[in-house]
Motif scaffolding. Structure first.
Motif, mmCIF file in Angstrom:
data_model
loop_
_atom_site.group_PDB
_atom_site.id
_atom_site.type_symbol
_atom_site.label_atom_id
_atom_site.label_comp_id
_atom_site.label_asym_id
_atom_site.label_seq_id
_atom_site.Cartn_x
_atom_site.Cartn_y
_atom_site.Cartn_z
ATOM 1 N N GLY A 594 0.814 -1.199 0.000
ATOM 2 C CA GLY A 594 0.000 0.000 0.000
ATOM 3 C C GLY A 594 0.851 1.253 0.000
ATOM 4 O O GLY A 594 2.083 1.205 0.117
ATOM 5 N N GLU A 595 0.189 2.394 -0.134
ATOM 6 C CA GLU A 595 0.880 3.671 -0.220
ATOM 7 C C GLU A 595 0.067 4.721 0.535
ATOM 8 O O GLU A 595 -1.151 4.765 0.454
ATOM 9 C CB GLU A 595 1.022 4.074 -1.684
ATOM 10 N N LEU A 596 0.782 5.582 1.301
ATOM 11 C CA LEU A 596 0.146 6.640 2.083
ATOM 12 C C LEU A 596 0.715 7.983 1.662
ATOM 13 O O LEU A 596 1.920 8.124 1.428
ATOM 14 C CB LEU A 596 0.403 6.445 3.575
ATOM 15 N N ARG A 597 -0.134 8.994 1.594
ATOM 16 C CA ARG A 597 0.300 10.380 1.449
ATOM 17 C C ARG A 597 -0.684 11.269 2.213
ATOM 18 O O ARG A 597 -1.852 10.892 2.400
ATOM 19 C CB ARG A 597 0.404 10.800 -0.014
ATOM 20 N N ALA A 598 -0.205 12.436 2.644
ATOM 21 C CA ALA A 598 -1.047 13.311 3.454
ATOM 22 C C ALA A 598 -0.582 14.745 3.305
ATOM 23 O O ALA A 598 0.572 15.022 2.926
ATOM 24 C CB ALA A 598 -1.004 12.885 4.921
ATOM 25 N N GLY A 613 -6.652 21.477 9.003
ATOM 26 C CA GLY A 613 -7.422 20.959 7.885
ATOM 27 C C GLY A 613 -6.493 20.325 6.871
ATOM 28 O O GLY A 613 -5.341 20.745 6.723
ATOM 29 N N GLY A 614 -6.971 19.298 6.174
ATOM 30 C CA GLY A 614 -6.145 18.619 5.187
ATOM 31 C C GLY A 614 -6.764 17.302 4.779
ATOM 32 O O GLY A 614 -7.989 17.125 4.828
ATOM 33 N N PHE A 615 -5.906 16.353 4.379
ATOM 34 C CA PHE A 615 -6.420 15.052 3.984
ATOM 35 C C PHE A 615 -5.345 13.984 4.190
ATOM 36 O O PHE A 615 -4.143 14.267 4.233
ATOM 37 C CB PHE A 615 -6.869 15.061 2.512
ATOM 38 N N TRP A 616 -5.812 12.734 4.333
ATOM 39 C CA TRP A 616 -4.992 11.534 4.340
ATOM 40 C C TRP A 616 -5.496 10.647 3.206
ATOM 41 O O TRP A 616 -6.698 10.557 2.972
ATOM 42 C CB TRP A 616 -5.109 10.770 5.664
ATOM 43 N N ALA A 617 -4.606 9.974 2.525
ATOM 44 C CA ALA A 617 -5.007 9.105 1.416
ATOM 45 C C ALA A 617 -4.168 7.832 1.442
ATOM 46 O O ALA A 617 -2.941 7.880 1.573
ATOM 47 C CB ALA A 617 -4.835 9.818 0.081
ATOM 48 N N VAL A 618 -4.865 6.686 1.329
ATOM 49 C CA VAL A 618 -4.213 5.375 1.245
ATOM 50 C C VAL A 618 -4.632 4.742 -0.083
ATOM 51 O O VAL A 618 -5.820 4.731 -0.429
ATOM 52 C CB VAL A 618 -4.617 4.465 2.423
#
Length: 872
Positions: A594-598, A613-618
């Protein structure tokens, strides 16, 4: 021409030549002639040639010297006779008061003249000085006009900081205006009054009264001042307008030997901390001049607050005040007690040096101590300032500066701080102060011991923090325990306070050991490095990055404007496998891929609190567990945090997509969206929607679950294949085939139910087959039951309807109705079956999963090389 006329002309010519000679040599003979009447060791010097202009004699410059000290310097002076009065004027006159000490003492033995005799000797004259300056009080320079007559003398003085209009007639001096300006006064001091001078002008006025108004920056209302005296005694009184009780009252007496202030008192009636006290002052031998006057006195400060009453006493003298070398000892002793603080002191010292530029040197034993509440929760056990040898003057502070602070906070614990340094002509932004600091303490909420040490300096406008080393032995709070975090400098902190070129910069590193979580996970040793750059500590930008071995780096940057801290953080795309340590080993979960970015933006301020405020994505995540495997995880979490409330999915919902879950029941194509606020409120709900998954050849969906919940969420089951269900749970007692539909009303926060009035029904024909061995066993043990059981060995179901309820404890109640046809021994018969079943679903689920858990554990341990036995 007669002989008499020739003699007359010759005499007139000789007189003219004599006068011309005297005029041409005036700068040589006039100072010598004046020296006959001048005091010994004094002289007059004329610079430049005199000239006659407009009926008067003009001199470019005249100086009066006593020894080598220039007492007076007069430029462009003119003397003439107009309208039967002498006219004396000068462009600039400068007097140096320090040269007065060099004048010889007068030893005249004749009887002194009275004021009236002096006035009778005055000629009619007008004196005009365009600029009169008396050193070292040059800030009070101004234009001087004096009109002299035998009966009346009038003075007018006009300067930027001093104005005076006075009239003397006989012994009566009338002051129409005396106005003094000073930087400490928001408005000029304005006085007026009448004085009676003594018969002989050799002493103070024998009677009089002066009054005026005083304005102070520290005082909210104007003050009224009155000075009156009669013969050898009087009183100075200062009142606040509308207040009968004086703020300052100084009764004084004067005679040929002493000036005395006795039983004087003062008060400071401010609401926060009323203060009061008394004072006494004696000036001995005052008529012998300032150099020979002996000064002694006593001042005290009375306070009342924490710990009772306090009395701080300042004793001065006996000593002298001098324009060249003062020597006035003093002793400050006692204690002051305020509402929250207690101040104790014993400070012997001496005031020395020129009166215009004095210095204070503190002697051995000088010590200042403080106890009490410094902040709202900070309790100072003791603060000590050893001050022996410290010198304070106009150029600054010199000597060793030390401080020891012992304090505690009821919520955070105890600590001790030390400061030791040396100052050289130091004032803020002037001179130099080198220092070092160290300390330690205990922070109770974190169960941590901490220490700090470092060095720094303040040279002119540059403040430097050269070294810093501070940290904890551990941080333990809640579910987190951090091992030995420590903050150090990677670059010295420099703060340039020069207004023309302000600057602030420095580099920092925060390192910590392993971070343990109570659930069993851990974070590898981490390091946060950042640097700051700006104009001052209240305005700078910062930039850095955070790493924890393979985790990161997380890049961060932001700015601080004195009120709000703003920043942004980027977490570049990184493999999920680096987060394996964060998972507890008890979970038996392994991240496979898997891969994570934020990305996040945040701000913090005292009034607004913390906002982010922001985001997390897997992407393409995969997780293995003993009883299941989750593949194809795509997760996006946009969020905002404000006022301790999370807003999930601000511009788009939180999105979860899972390709498959390999479990006892295989799940595919899982979707879920989440949007709203947490904690939720009626006006700001949290909604789970678009829940879908493929299960057992069919489909499960839930359109919406809203929190707070007022209606049950409808979970729909469509075309669930019973054959696949039986295959998954592997019961040996029976087998079924066919498909069913259903709807399960789901409650999340109902006090009793999880599922209330749910139903399940067949979708097409169903078949039911009982295991032959089980049926034969029932028949052999119970003949009556066996007769009925024979009809259930094989059954074709045309209609099946079941209702079910599931409470919060897992208790399942199912009421079912079955219609179908049974076939046994080549006979077919219709059957109507009503069935009620109760079971604890949670216990049943655990029992059904046991076999698969064991199988998965064996498979996983057999395939991992690290778990294999070593080769012989």
């Amino acid at each position: 021409m007669s002989r008499g006329l020739r003699r007359t002309l010759a005499a007139l010519l000789a007189l003219i030549l004599l006068l011309l000679g005297l005029m041409l040599t005036l700068t040589q003979w006039l100072p010598r002639l004046a020296g006959i009447w001048l005091p010994e060791n004094t002289r007059v010097e004329l610079n430049g040639s005199p000239r006659w202009h407009n009926g008067g004699v003009h001199f470019p410059a005249v100086s009066y010297l006593t020894g080598d000290c220039e007492l007076a310097n007069v430029k462009d002076v003119a003397l003439g006779w107009q309208h039967k009065r002498w006219q004396l004027s000068a462009q600039a006159v400068q007097l140096n008061s320090e040269c007065l000490q060099a004048l010889p003492q007068s030893d005249s033995s004749g009887a002194p003249r009275s004021l009236a005799e002096w006035q009778h000797m005055l000629p009619g004259a007008d004196i005009h000085l365009e600029q009169l300056t008396i050193l070292p009080w040059q800030q009070y320079a101004g234009r001087f006009d004096l009109s002299l007559d035998k009966s009346v003398q009038q003075l007018h003085y006009q300067g930027d900081n001093l104005q005076l209009d006075a009239r003397l007639q006989g012994q009566q001096l009338q002051i129409a205006q005396l106005q003094i300006s000073h930087p400490l006064l928001p408005k000029p001091l304005d006085l007026h009054g009448d004085l009676t001078l003594p018969t002989f002008a050799n002493g103070l006025p024998v009677a009089g009264e002066l009054s005026g108004a005083v304005n102070l920056t520290q005082w909210p209302q104007p003050l009224a001042m009155t000075l009156n005296w009669q013969q050898q005694q009087g009183t100075l009184v200062i009142n606040q307008q509308g207040d009968d009780q004086p703020l300052l009252q100084l009764p004084w007496q004067v005679d040929a030997q002493q000036i005395r202030i006795t039983q004087g008192h003062w008060r400071w009636p401010q609401a926060d901390q009323p203060l009061s006290g008394g004072l006494a002052l004696t000036l001995d031998n005052w008529q012998q001049g300032l150099e020979n006057t002996q000064v002694s006195g006593r001042f005290n400060l009375l306070t009342q607050g924490r710990g009772g009453k306090g009395n701080l006493v300042l004793s001065v003298g006996p000593g002298t005040l001098s324009l060249t070398d003062s020597a006035l000892p003093f002793q400050l002793t006692g204690e002051s007690k305020f509402a929250d603080l207690q101040l104790f002191g014993s400070m012997p010292g001496i005031l020395h040096g020129m009166l215009t530029d004095p210095q204070i040197t503190l002697k051995q034993g000088a010590l200042l101590r403080l106890r009490g509440r410094l902040l709202s929760t900070l309790e100072v056990d003791e603060t000590r300032w050893p001050l022996a040898g410290v010198t304070v003057g106009s150029r600054g502070i010199n000597g060793r500066l030390q401080a020891i602070l012992k304090a505690h906070d009821p919520n955070f614990g105890r600590f001790t701080l030390h400061l030791d340094g040396r100052a050289s002509d130091f004032w803020p932004d002037s001179g130099r102060w080198n220092w070092r600091y160290w300390g330690d303490g205990m922070m109770q909420p974190l169960n941590a011991k901490w220490d700090v040490k470092g060095t720094g300096s303040w040279q002119d406008t540059l403040i430097s923090l050269d070294t810093l080393n501070t940290g904890f032995d551990q941080l333990a709070y809640g579910m987190v325990q951090v091992d030995k975090p420590r903050l150090t400098l990677t670059a010295p902190v420099r703060w340039q306070r020069d207004v023309a070129r302000p600057a602030f910069n420095g580099g920092f590193t925060l390192k910590s050991g392993q971070t343990q979580f109570s659930y069993g996970g851990w974070l590898p040793p981490s390091e946060l490095s950042f640097e700051a750059k700006g104009s001052d500590p209240s305005r700078f930008i910062w930039r850095g990055q955070l790493t924890a071995e393979d985790i990161g780096p997380v890049r961060v940057h932001g700015r601080w404007d004195g009120e709000r801290l703003r920043g942004e953080a980027w977490w570049p795309a990184q493999s999920l496998t680096v987060f394996q340590p964060l998972l507890s080993s008890d979970l038996k979960m392994r991240i496979q891929s898997g891969e994570l970015r934020a990305q996040m933006a945040f701000s913090a301020a005292s009034k607004q609190g913390f906002e982010a405020g922001g985001f997390w994505a897997v992407k393409k995540g995969s997780v293995w567990m003993p009883d299941s495997e989750i593949n194809g995880i795509d997760f996006t979490l946009p969020f905002r945090l404000k006022d301790h409330q999370w807003q999930l999915g601000r511009r788009g919902p939180v999105s979860l997509r899972i390709a498959e879950v390999k479990n006892q029941f295989a799940l595919q194509n899982i979707t879920a969206d989440l949007q709203g606020h947490y904690p939720w409120q009626e006006r700001q709900p949290l909604t789970l929607s678009n829940v879908n998954l493929d299960l057992l050849g069919g489909h499960v969906s839930m359109p919406e679950l809203r929190m707070p919940q007022h209606e049950p969420a409808r979970v729909s089951l469509r075309e669930i294949n019973l054959s696949k269900l039986i295959t998954a749970i592997k019961p040996k007692q029976f087998a079924m085939s066919g498909k069913v539909n259903g709807e399960l009303p789901l409650w999340v926060n109902n006090p009793q139910w999880l599922i209330e009035k749910g139903w399940i029904a067949n979708s097409g024909p169903l078949t039911f087959r009982m295991d032959k061995d089980m049926a034969d066993a029932i028949v052999s043990n119970n003949f009556a039951a066996g007769a009925a059981m024979d009809w259930l060995r094989y059954m074709e179901i045309s209609r099946s309807w079941a209702t079910l309820d599931l409470d919060n404890f897992g208790n399942l109640t199912m009421q079912s109705e079955v219609k179908g046809t049974s076939q046994f021994s080549n006979r077919r018969q219709s059957i109507n079956l009503n069935y009620r079943h109760q079971e604890n679903l949670f216990q049943l689920w655990r029992s059904l999963r046991f076999g698969d858990n064991l199988q998965s554990w064996v498979e996983q341990n057999a395939t991992l090389p690290s778990k294999k036995d070593p080769q012989p």
